[in-house]
Write an enzyme that holds these catalytic residues in place. Structure first.
Site, PDB file in Angstrom:
ATOM      1  N   GLY A 167       2.923   1.867  -3.024  1.00 11.65           N
ATOM      2  CA  GLY A 167       2.701   2.128  -4.721  1.00 11.65           C
ATOM      3  C   GLY A 167       4.111   2.124  -5.196  1.00 11.65           C
ATOM      4  O   GLY A 167       4.071   2.920  -6.029  1.00 11.65           O
ATOM      5  N   GLY A 180       4.259  -4.036  -5.564  1.00  8.89           N
ATOM      6  CA  GLY A 180       4.143  -5.029  -5.473  1.00  8.89           C
ATOM      7  C   GLY A 180       3.017  -5.734  -6.440  1.00  8.89           C
ATOM      8  O   GLY A 180       4.050  -7.870  -6.019  1.00  8.89           O
ATOM      9  N   GLN A 212       1.013  -1.237   0.196  1.00 11.49           N
ATOM     10  CA  GLN A 212      -0.183   0.252   0.104  1.00 11.49           C
ATOM     11  C   GLN A 212       0.599   1.702  -0.063  1.00 11.49           C
ATOM     12  O   GLN A 212       0.358   2.319   0.622  1.00 11.49           O
ATOM     13  CB  GLN A 212      -1.209  -0.294   1.135  1.00 11.49           C
ATOM     14  CG  GLN A 212      -2.233  -0.995   1.285  1.00 11.49           C
ATOM     15  CD  GLN A 212      -2.524  -0.778   2.650  1.00 11.49           C
ATOM     16  OE1 GLN A 212      -3.084  -0.171   2.957  1.00 11.49           O
ATOM     17  NE2 GLN A 212      -3.375  -1.968   2.662  1.00 11.49           N
ATOM     18  N   ASP A 248       3.342   0.324 -14.256  1.00 13.80           N
ATOM     19  CA  ASP A 248       4.661  -1.051 -13.517  1.00 13.80           C
ATOM     20  C   ASP A 248       4.687  -2.205 -14.582  1.00 13.80           C
ATOM     21  O   ASP A 248       6.312  -2.787 -14.121  1.00 13.80           O
ATOM     22  CB  ASP A 248       3.656  -0.585 -12.386  1.00 13.80           C
ATOM     23  CG  ASP A 248       2.848  -0.057 -11.511  1.00 13.80           C
ATOM     24  OD1 ASP A 248       3.429   0.893 -11.836  1.00 13.80           O
ATOM     25  OD2 ASP A 248       2.551  -0.335 -10.551  1.00 13.80           O
TER      26      ASP A 248
END
Length: 652
Positions: free
Chosen positions: A390, A393, A388, A441
């Site tokens: 950013g 993960g 949580q 990401d």
């Protein structure tokens, strides 16, 4: 559907070599044995494997075997011992190589004499196969989904001889076979996709076999010549499905070739059966442009070695997904423990990510014409990426799991090119798990290193993905990262901005276009090593984000970390959706003092160690060991040594 196994080869070369060269009598017991009844992988007869594969009653109404008169008695005995209906053995009357009919004629004989009027799956029974468990149901489903015939092919290993094979060229989008070249001259095609005698033929197409036989000489009655004719002359629509495994036709081969391929495939299978497959994917920091990756913008991001997710796959009897003892808890010391852990970690760990990846992987392969072998595995994961905050993960776990699955099922970059792989990872999160996410990401975790990404609408619509360019990482400045120990107030970063963007609000449109301009400027600054300009751009990136996302949306924790960094004169921005900040401090002497300030504010602070996949001195040991073994790199180039060296520089 009817299955027909072709086993009418004579294998005279192998038999002759055994008689001439086997002075030890080691192979003399194989004299006279049909090629298909020779020992295969694991000691079972080659035909035993194929019969086990096709002997699935719910898939085939009948199975037939076409052999020759010379070896008929061998197959009659085999059928009696293996519960194969003896009456379904068809004798083509051939006793020598010279009077053999050819594969097409053998198939046509079975169809004509048994008056078959069903779809046909035809397989050459004298093929050695590296992987021993086909999912024929998947093959048949793919065949049913296409308006034509189906050819199974595999990707020939580097250095293979394409001049002795049937080579296909396949449209990657439609999976249509665009060209079939039977034993082509060298240089005639760059394709390494090799056809094997493993086909599905519709009942409406069966008359083409008779037409082919009437129009060709006896010596041309191979399937290669048949497909070459009907495909290249556009007489039939033929599609291709890939089996990601190795094949070798044991027909007219000598003793040495037979033993070579048997040993090679057996050794590969033994090695792959017990070796764990482990891969890591690294956390990422967005250096510029985010969050415009979800708005047809441009970004620059970098993978970092500090944090990673690791997935391990081991072959097993059943498919098992192992929960992580910390991230997927099912036991708690008390109700208060459950409350505290759930508040901090949430309800959803990484197990759902593994399950969604496996589900989506199978679905992708079915849709894109890749037939997976039927083998099971156990998946487990580990990660040190803080939740949580950013740092991507979730996508790191999916990315590492996908690498394991691709290796286990022998898929290559040709099957899942990097841009497609990034889209796949995004779809796992958005389509399967309904996680709000952008492409940045996944792209940087697939390409790794420092990556420039252009997600402009035109590119995304025309090719299905953006332009992704790996950048030089040599001589990068010192970046740092800080994140909140308790990110519960990090804010709902995306809020209603997407709805405003979709509705065409001028402010949001202008901001996203400005993000793209800043990213292009940052790309030039990185290339020119202009760190002062890069620092200015990072500050602009945050202020631009703040102008369209309210302070309430950004959250007090994020704003506190930004303000704290600015007290020490460091450039700073959010690297992801919130909960952490990434900074560029051009005065290294202030790093130690800044670290202490962040720690006193309840944050975790660390110096970033970039992950550069192309740097020979710091390349991860994961990439050096077979199948991405997870042994940690040791010695002077290990992460610990690098971190200690960095710490010394900071204190100096």
């Amino acid at each position: 559907m009817i299955c027909i196994l072709l086993v009418a080869g004579h294998g005279t070369l192998l038999e002759a070599e055994i008689k001439q060269n086997d002075g030890t009598d080691l192979y003399r017991h194989l004299i006279g044995v049909p090629v298909t009844l020779l020992p295969g992988i694991g000691g079972k007869k080659i035909l035993d494997f194929w019969w086990k594969t096709v002997n699935v009653r719910q898939l085939f109404t009948e199975a037939y075997l076409v052999t020759n008169a010379d070896k008929y008695k061998h197959f009659e005995r085999w059928a009696t011992a293996n519960d194969f209906p003896v009456e379904n053995i068809i004798n083509n009357g051939s006793t020598t190589v010279e009077d053999c009919l050819g594969d097409v004629a053998d198939l046509e004989l079975a169809i004509r004499c048994r008056k078959l009027q069903d779809d046909i799956m035809v397989i050459a029974g004298n093929m050695l196969c590296e992987d021993q468990n086909f999912d024929l149901a998947q093959v048949i489903r793919f065949f049913r989904s296409k308006p034509g015939e189906l050819i199974i092919y595999y990707e020939m290993e580097e250095g293979g001889n394409s001049t002795s094979r049937g080579i296909v060229e396949v449209c990657p989008d439609s999976h249509r076979i665009t060209s079939f070249l039977e034993k082509p001259w060298e240089g005639l095609t760059s394709s390494c996709l090799t056809s094997v005698v493993f086909y599905c033929i519709r009942k409406e197409t069966l008359p083409f076999l008779s037409d082919h036989l009437r129009q060709t000489e006896t010596t041309d009655r191979s399937f290669g010549r048949f497909w070459e004719r009907v495909i290249n002359q556009n007489q039939l629509d033929v599609f291709g499905m890939k089996l990601p495994t190795g094949f070798q036709l044991i027909g007219q081969v000598g003793l040495s070739d037979y033993m070579k391929w048997l040993t090679r495939f057996s050794t590969k299978q033994q090695d792959n059966s017990s070796r764990p497959i482990t891969f890591r994917s690294f956390a990422r920091v967005g250096l510029m442009g985010n969050p415009s990756d979800g708005f047809n913008g441009k970004t620059i991001a970098m993978t970092i070695k500090n944090f990673w997710a690791e997935v391990t796959l081991v072959k097993s009897q059943t498919l098992v997904l192992l929960p992580h003892p910390l991230n997927d808890p099912t036991e708690f010391g008390s109700l208060q423990d459950l409350f505290s852990i759930s508040r901090k970690e949430g309800y959803l760990g990484g197990l759902r990510l593994l399950q969604a990846t496996c589900k989506k992987f199978y679905q992708f392969c079915c849709k894109h014409g890749i037939a997976l072998t039927k083998k099971n595995f156990t998946l487990k994961y580990d990660t040190n990426i803080p939740r949580q905050v950013g740092l991507a993960g979730s996508s790191a776990i999916v990315s590492a799991a996908l690498k394991c699955l691709m290796t286990f099922f022998h898929l290559t970059d040709n099957d899942l090119p990097k841009p497609v792989r990034a889209n796949f990872i995004l779809s796992v999160e958005t389509d399967e798990l309904f996680i709000t996410a952008g492409l940045q990401d996944r792209v940087v975790q697939v390409y790794e290193g420092l990556v420039y990404m252009d997600f402009s609408k035109k590119l995304m619509e025309e090719q299905g993905y953006g332009n992704y360019i790996s950048m030089d990482m040599c001589g990068l400045p010192q970046f740092w990262l800080a994140y909140m120990s308790d990110p519960s107030d990090s804010g709902r970063i995306h809020n209603n901005v997407r709805q405003r963007w979709l509705s065409g609000e001028p402010l949001v449109i202008e901001v996203m276009e400005t993000f793209a301009q800043l990213t292009d400027q940052a790309r030039v600054a990185l290339k020119d090593r202009d760190w002062n300009h890069l620092a200015q751009l990072m500050d602009q990136n945050f202020e631009l984000r703040r102008s369209v996302y309210s302070d309430e949306c950004l959250g007090p924790g994020n704003l506190m970390m930004v303000a704290l960094a600015k007290q020490f004169g460091s450039a700073v921005k959010l690297p992801g959706s919130g909960g952490s900040v990434v900074g560029l401090c051009l005065n290294p002497g202030k790093l130690v003092e800044m670290r202490q300030a962040f720690q006193e504010a309840g944050c975790v602070f660390c110096v970033i160690t970039p992950y550069n996949p192309s740097a020979s001195t710091v390349i991860s040991q994961l990439e050096l060991l077979p199948h991405g073994s997870s042994q940690a790199p040791q010695g002077q180039h290990g992460p610990l040594a690098e971190y200690q060296k960095m710490e010394m520089q900071i204190h100096k």
